[in-house]
Structure formats: structure tokens, C-alpha cells
Enzyme design. Structure first.
Site, PDB file in Angstrom:
ATOM      1  N   SER A  52     -20.000  35.243 -29.300  1.00 10.03           N
ATOM      2  CA  SER A  52     -18.990  36.252 -29.000  1.00 10.03           C
ATOM      3  C   SER A  52     -19.639  37.498 -28.396  1.00 10.03           C
ATOM      4  O   SER A  52     -20.335  37.412 -27.392  1.00 10.03           O
ATOM      5  CB  SER A  52     -18.178  36.569 -30.252  1.00 10.03           C
ATOM      6  OG  SER A  52     -17.015  37.290 -29.941  1.00 10.03           O
ATOM      7  N   ASP A 199     -13.743  31.379 -29.136  1.00  9.15           N
ATOM      8  CA  ASP A 199     -14.811  32.175 -29.759  1.00  9.15           C
ATOM      9  C   ASP A 199     -15.632  31.328 -30.735  1.00  9.15           C
ATOM     10  O   ASP A 199     -15.090  30.704 -31.649  1.00  9.15           O
ATOM     11  CB  ASP A 199     -14.169  33.347 -30.493  1.00  9.15           C
ATOM     12  CG  ASP A 199     -15.176  34.411 -30.893  1.00  9.15           C
ATOM     13  OD1 ASP A 199     -16.162  34.068 -31.569  1.00  9.15           O
ATOM     14  OD2 ASP A 199     -14.968  35.573 -30.523  1.00  9.15           O
TER      15      ASP A 199
END
Length: 719
Positions: A52, A199
Site C-alpha cells: 500500500s 490493497d
């Protein structure tokens, strides 16, 4: 032994250090402070694995960015713009700018071809984010093997269908990082090789195991994950958002931390009080990362390297790849418009070096056509340069759009005006991008408008536009400057325009129109006649719009000039001329903005006042009067508007931008045939506006020297 031989021995004997950067959205900016402290203490990183925001910071550092450059990015980047889908308004086509002209709200509902409501896979498509990543990683060139970067790198994502961890060790670097940070439901997943990638935090937020697979001897792990909040702290939607992200990541994070060895180093910056959207506190979070890493100096001395190793790293960081020469431009297009339309908007020349800045603007223009979920590009290495591949993905939620609007004014004396409106636009009716726009409005001013817009070439430079327009409105009738009646004017028109778009900022049209209508006395002297009329005219219009924001502009200009020649040979009852000029010019200093401008309209030779009048009145349009309270064949209004943004300019804490301001206006309304002349009227207003997700909500109070005052509420258009 030479210096080079000594350095080689050092490189052979020293431990390889891996850096693990966790996800945590805005909190991940603390990674930059950690990197700065590691560099100052002589720690050389041999491999990076990130998830991320950890993939963003780690990828940029691995690609050759210095910590000073990363600090500059974090503090100067407009995060609100980056984490939105709206392209810069200066870049979008002129016709799309005109969608904002009415009081309709900025949010629109999209519909698919079968009439069903289209819902996207995420609140944001990530268009601006993807373009930003492409621009930032352009310096890495067309690297496909991430081990060939100045520092070997891995980005971690997750397959939303299976929950499996997906590790990027090669491919398109910007796309890998974009996939790694696609927070479920917030950012649309990245579709790659038949998988929907989101993510990596949902499967492996602290990828210690991935770093070990890169052959390092020990790892430095930076954990910036959000701690779980107690029940009593979960009192707002933002608290719930933070808690949701923390729940997704905490369990797999703890599992990875449990695998750390004694020689590994764990850095946990103190980030209490910072949320996943607090990008406006970038410097504070970087400082927290710096302090946390510097506090571990006794441990870091164990892996600090000698000068030769640090010099090697500095040498690698100074390397900058020159922009590749573009050998060809290829289009991969799944949208309704033709490939040639997409290619038209790409100004990159074959045989010339890649111009990233120009390409970024071209991507914004393409996306602004509103046919696409995403418009992206990548470079494919070739023997003598690179091929530029432009990918235009069809808008899965549909390309037909519905917008709504509302405005209301009250003079505080029992007289109110309201209008509600809606527009529906059908896009992509053919490969050249034909569209059909219809608009309806109910209230004090009733209106129905429909236009078919057909480009004649692939760039929509030339177009034709047949249209229909019906309206019903109230027009005051005056005698010797005194209002003696109010007419209800009903008018129906139709016409045909030909025109040319001038870059992204202007348009010129020429056309003919015809129509008919009735004017009936609504209030006043019953002896006044009702009457019918016919119209026929030639029309020439020029419009220029380079404003950066239609609601709260800070730079650019807006100019509109229209001229009508009513002609008896086209069926008009009278032969007369009209013209209209409107101008707005914002001037801005920091959070302060002035808008200079006005409106000037003239009618020449017309005898019938009711059908040839303009209207004025309302907030910042001779404030104090209700909307369109004054009517006359000639109107002049000048104004100065001042407003100040009272919330931070770069705040992205999901708060709503708030503006406060005032206006000063001076205007006049007069006729020729009945000697109406209002004289010059001075007016002023004060207002407070909130830029909400659906559009600006503006509260105004205005007064004038004609002893009139009014309160205004407007949702949609500000000024």
C-alpha cells in the site's frame, strides 16, 4: 590493495539489509522520516518490500528518489487532487466545462445502455492517482524486472476473489504500486491477467516473508498500522473508517511480526491521533518516523556501512534515465468512441523523446470526455526506444448521466423563488462521440431544452447541433419607471447551429432559430393586452472558459459574447438586434480571491418590451432583489466579489472546504420605448459557502440602496 578492491571486499562481507514498509494510507508518510534517519546513520538498504503506501514510498526510493525529494513530494503534493478522479479543469474539453454552467450539482448518476443504474467498483476510479504514479515512476524508464532498479523492489497486492497475496517482482512498476494501494470499496481494483487486485494490506500488510525471499540477512521493519480503537472512541464516520482499515490489516500484521529474529529491527513510529486520511499532517508524521528510527541508533550501528558503500548508493541515486524515444503510439481501446478519437488527443510525436508533462495533460483531456473508467499509458521497451501504449477502458457504470439541482431565494418579505432542475446526457451515440442532452427545470422559471450534438471530425473540432427550447417565465412590465404588471411569457424555439471548438477553452457557433409564443397578463392592470408573437433570427456566439474551478475559481478567465439579428425574412414580427457580453476574471493571493466582472446587454430598435427584455437580480447579481426581479431591454451590471477559503488549502482530512466572502455590485436597467430607467443601483452581499460532495451550498444575504433585501440559498452554482 586499491580503493575499489577494498570496497569490493566490504560489499562481499557486509550483511544484506532488507527494508519492509507496511501499509496505512496517509500514516505511511512516516516511512519517509524513517528513510531519512536510516540514511543519516549510514544504513544502506539492499532490498525493499512494501504494501500500500509502503509500496508507494518504497517504490519511489527504490527507483532512485532521494529522501529530500520524497519530503518535498509529501508536503507539496495536492493530495486532494491526487486522490480524486476529476482532471484539471483546464485540461478537459470545452463542452464538458459547459455542464457546470447551470445550478446543477457536480455529482452525477450514470446509467448503462440497458437503462440500469451503473455503480462503480470503488468510490474512486483512481484516475489521477494512476497518472501521478506514471509520472513519478517515469524516471525508472521502461524497467520490467524490479531487480534492475537501483534497489531491488517488491510490491504486495491481494486477489479480492481469493484473498491470496500477489507479489509483483516484474511488470509495469506504476501499475504494481497502484494495485498494492487499491483500498477495497474506496479505490477501484486493478484488473490484471483475469484477477481483481486490491490493497495488499488485507493479506500481507507487513511483508517480512517477501523481503526474506529477496536474499537479505536481516530486515528493518517499519510498522505504521492503525491500532484498534476502543468502543467509546468510535463516534464518527471517520473513526469507523480508520477502524475498518485497522481490522483488515492487524491480524496478518501480527503474524508477520511474530516471525522476526533477534537481529531484525522493528520501527514503530508514534502516530496516535493521526488517521488514514490525514495527508495535511505529512510533516508531523514524517517527523514521528524520523524520531522513532533515530531512537534505535544503538541497534542501527550494527548495520551502518562504511563510506565506500554509502558512496556507491549515492552514485546509484544520481543516475537518471533519459526519457525514451517513442517509436510508435498504440491504442488499446474498449470504449464507445473509435481508436482514432483516442489517438487524436495524444500529441506525443513518434521519433521524439517522451514528453511526460504533455502526456499527463492529454490523459486528463481524454478522461474528461467521460467515456472511460480509466485512461492510462505504459511504455514497452523497443530496440531503439519505447512504444507508448495508451489504454482507454470503457466506463463499466455507463456513459449516460443524470444531474440534479436546486436554488431558492427569499426576500424576507414573503416573496420566494425556487427552481429545481435536472439534465440527462446520452454519450457516445456514435464512434465520433455524438451526444444528446436534455434539460428540464420547474419552478419560477420553467424550461425544457434538448440538443443533439454531432462532431464532424475525430477531434470534435467542428460540429452541428439542432436544438429545441421551451420556457415559461414571469416578466415585469413597467411604465414611466413604475411596475404596472407582470406578464407570464411562454415561448417555444427551435434552431440549428454549426460551430467550432477552439482547443479546450473556447467555442464559436453560428445558427438560425425560429419560434413563437404568448404573453398573458398575470398580475396588474387587466386592460393591458395579451398577445402572441413570432420570432426568427440569426445568432452568433463566442465563449471562452479557462477557469480552474467553476464554483470557486482562483485563476483563468470566462468570456461570453452573443449577438442576435431578428429578421422578418425568418418569420420575426419585428426586425431588431440584441447582444450580450459577460466577463469574469479571478485574481488570487493564497487563500484570498477577488472576482472582477459583470454583464452588459443591449436591445436595439425593438418595440415590444416583454419579448425583448433581459432579466437581472439575485445573489451577486444586484443583491437584495429576488432572482430575476428586474427586467429591461438594456442591462448593465459590474461587480467585485471577494472570498477567502477558511479551511486549509491542502487539507485532506475529509473535511469540507468552507468559504466566506462579500460582493459589491452596481447596475442599471432601462428601456427605450417606455422610458424605463432604474438609474444606477448599488448593492452588496455577504455569504458563506460550503463545497459539499454534491456541489457548493451557498448561503447569502444581500441589500441594495433601493431598500430591498433578500436571503438566498443555492445548491449547485456559487456566483
Amino acid at each position: 590493495m586499491s580503493w575499489a578492491q577494498s570496497a569490493a571486499v566490504v560489499e562481499t562481507e557486509r550483511e544484506r539489509v532488507g527494508l519492509v514498509l507496511s501499509g496505512g494510507a496517509a500514516r505511511g508518510l512516516a516511512h519517509i522520516g524513517v528513510l531519512k534517519a536510516l540514511e543519516e546513520q549510514g544504513v544502506v538498504i539492499d532490498a525493499i518490500a512494501g504494501t500500500s503506501m509502503g509500496a508507494v514510498v518504497g517504490g519511489l526510493y527504490a527507483a532512485g528518489y532521494s529522501t529530500a525529494e520524497l519530503v518535498q513530494l509529501a508536503t507539496e503534493l495536492d493530495w486532494q487532487q491526487a486522490l480524486s478522479d476529476a482532471p484539471s479543469r483546464q485540461d478537459i474539453p470545452f463542452r464538458r466545462k459547459q455542464d457546470d454552467r447551470d445550478f446543477l450539482v457536480k455529482q452525477q448518476l450514470s446509467f448503462r445502455d440497458d437503462g440500469s443504474l451503473g455503480l462503480p467498483l470503488g468510490v474512486l476510479q483512481g484516475q489521477n492517482l494512476a497518472l501521478l504514479l506514471e509520472k513519478l515512476f517515469a524516471r525508472a524508464g521502461a524497467v520490467e524486472d524490479f531487480d534492475q532498479l537501483p534497489i531491488p523492489f517488491r510490491a504486495v497486492a491481494a486477489d479480492i476473489a481469493t484473498g491470496e497475496t500477489v507479489v509483483f517482482s516484474r511488470g509495469h512498476l506504476a501499475l504494481a504500486v497502484r494495485a498494492s494501494m487499491s483500498i477495497p470499496a474506496l479505490l477501484t481494483p486493478v484488473e490484471l491477467d483475469g484477477r481483481l487486485l486490491v490493497d495488499g494490506g488485507i493479506s500481507n500488510n507487513i511483508p517480512v516473508d517477501i523481503a526474506r525471499q529477496m536474499g537479505v540477512d536481516r530486515v528493518v521493519v517499519v510498522d505504521i498500522g492503525s491500532p484498534l480503537a476502543a468502543t467509546e472512541s468510535l463516534q464518527t464516520v471517520f473513526n469507523i473508517l480508520n477502524q475498518s482499515v485497522a481490522l483488515l490489516t492487524r491480524r496478518n500484521s501480527d503474524a508477520q511480526l511474530a516471525t522476526l529474529h533477534l537481529q531484525d529491527i522493528l520501527v514503530q513510529p508514534e502516530l496516535t491521533g493521526f488517521g488514514v486520511t490525514d495527508f495535511s499532517h505529512a510533516q508531523d508524521m514524517m517527523d514521528a518516523g524520523y524520531r522513532a528510527a533515530y531512537a534505535l541508533q544503538p541497534r542501527l550501528i550494527e548495520i551502518a556501512q562504511s563510506l565506500p558503500s554509502q558512496s556507491r548508493l549515492a552514485s546509484n541515486r544520481k543516475q537518471r534515465k533519459k526519457p525514451p524515444t517513442i517509436t510508435e503510439v498504440r491504442v488499446e481501446n474498449t470504449s464507445k468512441v473509435g481508436d482514432e478519437v483516442v489517438r487524436y488527443y495524444i500529441r506525443q510525436s513518434v521519433g521524439e523523446p517522451l514528453d511526460v508533462e504533455k502526456l499527463q495533460k492529454d490523459m486528463g483531456t481524454l478522461y474528461g470526455l467521460e467515456y472511460f473508467d480509466r485512461v492510462e499509458y505504459r511504455l514497452q521497451p523497443e530496440a531503439d526506444g519505447a512504444a507508448l501504449i495508451v489504454m482507454a477502458t470503457d466506463k463499466s457504470s455507463g456513459t449516460d448521466y443524470l444531474r440534479l439541482g436546486l436554488n431558492l431565494s427569499d426576500d424576507l418579505r414573503g416573496d420566494s423563488v425556487f427552481n429545481i432542475g435536472a439534465s440527462f446526457r446520452m454519450n457516445g451515440l456514435n464512434r465520433l462521440g455524438g451526444e444528446w442532452l436534455s434539460r428540464i427545470q420547474l419552478g419560477e422559471h420553467q424550461e425544457l431544452y434538448s440538443e443533439f450534438y454531432q462532431p464532424l471530425d475525430i477531434g470534435s473540432r467542428y460540429f452541428v447541433s439542432p436544438w429545441l427550447h421551451g420556457e415559461v417565465r414571469n416578466i415585469k412590465f413597467n411604465k414611466n419607471s413604475d411596475p404596472i404588471a407582470e406578464y407570464r411569457l411562454q415561448r417555444f424555439r427551435y434552431g440549428f447551429n454549426v460551430g467550432r471548438q477552439i482547443s479546450n477553452n473556447g467555442e464559436i457557433r453560428f445558427g438560425v432559430g425560429s419560434g413563437w409564443g404568448d404573453a398573458d397578463v398575470r398580475i396588474g392592470d387587466p386592460r393591458l393586452p395579451d398577445f402572441s408573437f413570432k420570432e426568427g433570427y440569426y445568432q452568433l456566439q463566442y465563449a471562452f472558459d479557462s477557469l480552474d474551478n467553476v464554483h470557486f475559481p482562483t485563476r483563468g478567465e470566462e468570456l461570453r459574447i452573443s449577438a442576435w439579428q431578428h429578421a422578418t425574412e425568418l418569420g420575426s414580427d419585428e426586425r431588431y438586434q440584441q447582444w450580450l457580453l459577460e466577463l469574469s476574471k479571478p485574481l488570487s493571493w493564497g487563500a484570498n480571491t477577488f472576482i472582477l466582472g459583470g454583464r452588459y446587454a443591449r436591445t436595439l430598435d425593438a418595440k415590444e418590451v416583454v419579448t425583448s427584455s433581459y432579466q437581472i437580480g439575485g445573489a451577486q447579481q444586484l443583491s437584495g432583489y429576488r432572482e430575476n426581479a428586474l427586467s429591461g431591454q438594456n442591462i448593465s451590471v459590474g461587480r467585485v466579489i471577494y472570498y477567502r477559503r477558511v479551511t486549509p488549502l491542502r487539507d485532506f482530512s475529509l473535511g469540507l472546504p468552507v468559504y466566506a466572502g462579500m460582493s459589491l455590485e452596481r447596475g442599471r436597467v432601462w428601456n427605450h420605448s417606455d422610458h424605463l430607467d432604474s438609474g444606477y443601483i448599488n448593492a452588496m452581499s455577504v455569504f458563506m459557502a460550503v463545497d459539499t460532495p454534491i456541489g457548493p451550498l451557498n448561503f447569502s444575504y444581500g441589500i441594495n440602496d433601493d431598500s430591498k433585501s433578500a436571503f438566498y440559498l443555492n445548491l449547485g452554482r456559487s456566483f
